[in-house]
Design a protein around this motif. Structure first.
Motif, PDB file in Angstrom:
ATOM      1  N   ALA A 202     -40.914 128.898 -27.162  1.00 35.45           N
ATOM      2  CA  ALA A 202     -42.177 128.608 -27.845  1.00 35.45           C
ATOM      3  C   ALA A 202     -43.379 128.768 -26.930  1.00 35.45           C
ATOM      4  N   ALA A 203     -43.220 129.504 -25.818  1.00 34.83           N
ATOM      5  CA  ALA A 203     -44.319 129.650 -24.868  1.00 34.83           C
ATOM      6  C   ALA A 203     -45.574 130.202 -25.528  1.00 34.83           C
ATOM      7  N   GLN A 204     -45.413 131.175 -26.424  1.00 37.96           N
ATOM      8  CA  GLN A 204     -46.575 131.769 -27.097  1.00 37.96           C
ATOM      9  C   GLN A 204     -46.828 131.166 -28.474  1.00 37.96           C
ATOM     10  N   LEU A 205     -45.860 130.462 -29.031  1.00 37.65           N
ATOM     11  CA  LEU A 205     -46.050 129.864 -30.353  1.00 37.65           C
ATOM     12  C   LEU A 205     -46.778 128.532 -30.280  1.00 37.65           C
ATOM     13  N   ALA A 206     -46.340 127.650 -29.379  1.00 37.76           N
ATOM     14  CA  ALA A 206     -46.880 126.286 -29.339  1.00 37.76           C
ATOM     15  C   ALA A 206     -48.389 126.216 -29.106  1.00 37.76           C
ATOM     16  N   PRO A 207     -48.996 127.122 -28.322  1.00 38.25           N
ATOM     17  CA  PRO A 207     -50.449 127.024 -28.172  1.00 38.25           C
ATOM     18  C   PRO A 207     -51.226 127.365 -29.436  1.00 38.25           C
ATOM     19  N   HIS A 208     -50.585 128.037 -30.386  1.00 34.02           N
ATOM     20  CA  HIS A 208     -51.297 128.566 -31.547  1.00 34.02           C
ATOM     21  C   HIS A 208     -50.896 127.922 -32.871  1.00 34.02           C
ATOM     22  N   ARG A 209     -49.668 127.448 -32.964  1.00 35.45           N
ATOM     23  CA  ARG A 209     -49.155 126.902 -34.217  1.00 35.45           C
ATOM     24  C   ARG A 209     -48.392 125.611 -33.958  1.00 35.45           C
ATOM     25  N   ALA A 210     -48.392 124.730 -34.937  1.00 32.76           N
ATOM     26  CA  ALA A 210     -47.563 123.530 -34.845  1.00 32.76           C
ATOM     27  C   ALA A 210     -46.096 123.927 -34.969  1.00 32.76           C
ATOM     28  N   VAL A 211     -45.245 123.301 -34.171  1.00 29.95           N
ATOM     29  CA  VAL A 211     -43.811 123.545 -34.224  1.00 29.95           C
ATOM     30  C   VAL A 211     -43.114 122.209 -34.078  1.00 29.95           C
ATOM     31  N   SER A 212     -42.018 122.017 -34.823  1.00 27.92           N
ATOM     32  CA  SER A 212     -41.353 120.722 -34.847  1.00 27.92           C
ATOM     33  C   SER A 212     -39.846 120.891 -34.823  1.00 27.92           C
ATOM     34  N   LEU A 213     -39.219 120.290 -33.821  1.00 23.87           N
ATOM     35  CA  LEU A 213     -37.759 120.289 -33.774  1.00 23.87           C
ATOM     36  C   LEU A 213     -37.172 119.682 -35.036  1.00 23.87           C
ATOM     37  N   ALA A 214     -37.677 118.523 -35.434  1.00 30.87           N
ATOM     38  CA  ALA A 214     -37.111 117.808 -36.575  1.00 30.87           C
ATOM     39  C   ALA A 214     -37.406 118.526 -37.889  1.00 30.87           C
ATOM     40  N   ALA A 215     -38.668 118.841 -38.119  1.00 23.62           N
ATOM     41  CA  ALA A 215     -39.040 119.437 -39.405  1.00 23.62           C
ATOM     42  C   ALA A 215     -38.504 120.853 -39.558  1.00 23.62           C
ATOM     43  N   ASP A 216     -38.442 121.604 -38.468  1.00 24.24           N
ATOM     44  CA  ASP A 216     -38.004 122.998 -38.540  1.00 24.24           C
ATOM     45  C   ASP A 216     -36.508 123.154 -38.295  1.00 24.24           C
ATOM     46  N   GLY A 217     -35.840 122.085 -37.885  1.00 19.31           N
ATOM     47  CA  GLY A 217     -34.395 122.149 -37.670  1.00 19.31           C
ATOM     48  C   GLY A 217     -33.984 122.832 -36.387  1.00 19.31           C
ATOM     49  N   ILE A 218     -34.929 123.078 -35.482  1.00 19.29           N
ATOM     50  CA  ILE A 218     -34.631 123.762 -34.225  1.00 19.29           C
ATOM     51  C   ILE A 218     -33.819 122.822 -33.324  1.00 19.29           C
ATOM     52  N   ASP A 219     -32.853 123.391 -32.619  1.00 21.29           N
ATOM     53  CA  ASP A 219     -32.012 122.570 -31.753  1.00 21.29           C
ATOM     54  C   ASP A 219     -32.609 122.388 -30.364  1.00 21.29           C
ATOM     55  N   TYR A 220     -33.197 123.454 -29.820  1.00 19.51           N
ATOM     56  CA  TYR A 220     -33.820 123.381 -28.498  1.00 19.51           C
ATOM     57  C   TYR A 220     -35.125 124.174 -28.516  1.00 19.51           C
ATOM     58  N   LEU A 221     -36.079 123.703 -27.733  1.00 20.73           N
ATOM     59  CA  LEU A 221     -37.387 124.344 -27.676  1.00 20.73           C
ATOM     60  C   LEU A 221     -37.891 124.283 -26.240  1.00 20.73           C
ATOM     61  N   ALA A 222     -38.435 125.407 -25.763  1.00 23.90           N
ATOM     62  CA  ALA A 222     -38.982 125.476 -24.411  1.00 23.90           C
ATOM     63  C   ALA A 222     -40.434 125.931 -24.476  1.00 23.90           C
ATOM     64  N   LEU A 223     -41.269 125.363 -23.604  1.00 24.90           N
ATOM     65  CA  LEU A 223     -42.667 125.773 -23.550  1.00 24.90           C
ATOM     66  C   LEU A 223     -43.207 125.586 -22.142  1.00 24.90           C
ATOM     67  N   SER A 224     -44.375 126.212 -21.903  1.00 26.05           N
ATOM     68  CA  SER A 224     -45.038 126.156 -20.597  1.00 26.05           C
ATOM     69  C   SER A 224     -46.400 125.506 -20.721  1.00 26.05           C
ATOM     70  N   GLY A 225     -46.722 124.626 -19.786  1.00 26.15           N
ATOM     71  CA  GLY A 225     -48.039 124.017 -19.776  1.00 26.15           C
ATOM     72  C   GLY A 225     -49.140 125.009 -19.483  1.00 26.15           C
ATOM     73  N   HIS A 226     -48.885 125.986 -18.613  1.00 23.00           N
ATOM     74  CA  HIS A 226     -49.953 126.893 -18.217  1.00 23.00           C
ATOM     75  C   HIS A 226     -50.361 127.844 -19.343  1.00 23.00           C
ATOM     76  N   LYS A 227     -49.547 127.968 -20.353  1.00 20.69           N
ATOM     77  CA  LYS A 227     -49.942 128.723 -21.542  1.00 20.69           C
ATOM     78  C   LYS A 227     -50.508 127.800 -22.627  1.00 20.69           C
ATOM     79  N   LEU A 228     -50.434 126.514 -22.380  1.00 19.64           N
ATOM     80  CA  LEU A 228     -50.854 125.508 -23.352  1.00 19.64           C
ATOM     81  C   LEU A 228     -52.034 124.697 -22.806  1.00 19.64           C
ATOM     82  N   TYR A 229     -52.914 125.363 -22.068  1.00 18.41           N
ATOM     83  CA  TYR A 229     -54.171 124.760 -21.605  1.00 18.41           C
ATOM     84  C   TYR A 229     -53.952 123.620 -20.610  1.00 18.41           C
ATOM     85  N   ALA A 230     -52.786 123.586 -19.975  1.00 20.66           N
ATOM     86  CA  ALA A 230     -52.485 122.536 -18.993  1.00 20.66           C
ATOM     87  C   ALA A 230     -51.865 123.176 -17.756  1.00 20.66           C
TER      88      ALA A 230
END
Length: 427
Positions: A202-230
């Motif tokens: 979700a490195a490029q998805l999370a900065p632009h769209r809401a994503v949810s493990l529970a609501a979307d049924g995803i088992d694992y999710l990875a992201l980067s702070g430096h792509k998410l304004y942190a």
């Protein structure tokens, strides 16, 4: 394990989504000054002011996390664990999911690769970012699809051929080359129907769209702070606990251990170790408190924002950019799926007769614009898309491409300046 009871949403002041660096002066090749235009968010996003404020707030108290009884250490430990809770809420973690702080998406996916049960089959696509292409072993590599429907059908066929064993499907949420959003809901449904799990880069998805493990049924999710304004060196792996608790620790060291005792065998000495369970199992060493706090501040700010409104504003910028590029002779956009597919704020293109490096240098030195040129750490995909684009254009577009990407703080004027700079090369 954390229990995440979501608080009731109440009306309040709009979150501060200001990014730093919006008024930086740069010197052009003719010696004049102009304000810098950052259109390279997909590589590293600018810092959100909320992230900088959070770091500055905790810095006077900076001390050890989980290892001290003093007031500063206790305060930092609380801030670190609150950050874990906030990020868990931001990604919609289930009550029994783990939220593990890592260095970045690459680190998070390597951690997950190390934690897979022995004999797990990994199913993915050949067009992934290297972070989601190289860590895996025993991979079923599916060809880059021409449409979302083709991606779904290919996964269906692959899972039918590998039933009866542990299978992990791994896929990008949004392409770092084209910005195209992958059909996660359908892919997740197919994976679960065949007893497989799914991990999302979700490195490029999370900065632009809401994503949810529970609501979307995803088992694992990875992201980067430096792509998410942190940009303080933190990332996250969030997801189901069982595989993570059963795996050997990602790093061996202090913090991952519950107890260590020496074991001797003649003149040899070893150590018997009781490893922690939970996130601590994979967070050996002194944790990145500042990265965690910064990432949580961004998660809180975006979590309180109107993500639909932000996405609509971003989409208007993307369509402005794409429409403008389409009018310029010799410019060809890269795409995987048919034109009109949903995408986030990333557009890659090539200019016939002008090397990508020369395009980016021209934009930087003549117009004060920062973009990226190259193959974007997705070499197989970008080379395939350049070949497709060259075929559409009837011309060799060269071995590399240019990528422009937008986000918080981007404006129509930024897009128009980019288009004017490219027009100088194509006119």
């Amino acid at each position: 394990m954390l229990t995440r009871a979501r608080p009731a949403v109440t009306a309040g002041p709009a979150p501060d989504l200001t990014v730093l660096g919006g008024d930086l002066p740069v010197v052009l090749s003719d010696g004049t000054l102009t304000d810098h235009v950052n259109l390279d968010y997909a590589a590293t996003a600018p810092c959100l002011s909320a992230a900088a404020d959070a770091v500055n707030s905790i810095l006077p108290w900076y001390a050890s996390v989980h290892r001290g009884a003093g007031a500063a250490s206790q305060r930092c430990t609380l801030a670190y664990e609150r950050a874990r809770q906030t990020i868990g809420d931001f990604v919609g973690a289930r009550p029994d999911d783990h939220v593990i702080f890592t260095r970045n998406t690459t680190d998070a996916l390597n951690l997950l690769a190390r934690a897979l049960p022995t004999g797990t089959t990994v199913v993915g696509w050949a067009g992934e970012h290297h972070a989601n292409l190289l860590p895996w072993r025993g991979t079923v590599s599916l060809p880059v699809p021409r449409s979302a429907a083709e991606a779904i059908a290919a996964l269906q066929a692959a899972l039918e051929a590998h039933s009866g064993r542990n299978v992990l499907v791994t896929v990008t949420g949004a392409s770092n080359v084209t910005g195209e959003v992958w059909p996660l809901a359908a892919l997740t449904e197919v994976a679960h129907r065949h007893g497989a799990r799914i991990a999302v880069d979700a490195a490029q998805l999370a900065p632009h769209r809401a994503v949810s493990l529970a609501a979307d049924g995803i088992d694992y999710l990875a992201l980067s702070g430096h792509k998410l304004y942190a940009p303080f060196g933190a990332g996250v792996l969030a997801g189901r606990a069982d595989w993570l608790d059963a795996a050997d620790p990602y790093l061996a060291g202090g913090g991952a251990t519950a107890y260590v005792a020496p074991v001797t065998d003649g003149d040899l000495i070893g150590y018997a170790v009781d490893w922690n369970s939970g996130p601590a199992r994979h967070e050996a060493g002194t944790p990145n408190l500042l990265g965690a706090v910064a990432l949580a501040a961004v998660g809180a700010a975006l979590g309180a924002a109107d993500r639909d409104a932000l996405a609509a504003a971003e989409n208007a910028l993307v369509e402005r950019l794409r429409a403008g590029l389409a009018t310029l002779p010799g410019v060809e956009e890269l795409r995987t799926f048919p034109d009109g597919h949903d995408r986030v704020g990333i557009v890659s293109f090539a200019v016939a007769g002008v090397a990508a490096a020369d395009v980016s240098a021209h934009l930087a030195t003549r117009h004060g614009i920062g973009v990226r040129d190259g193959l974007f750490c997705a070499h197989p995909l970008t080379e395939r898309l350049l070949a497709d684009a060259s075929a559409r254009a009837g011309a060799d577009l060269g071995p590399t491409a240019v990528r422009a990407s937008v986000g918080l703080g981007s404006t129509p004027e930024h897009v128009d300046r980019l288009l004017a700079g490219i027009a100088e090369l194509t006119g």
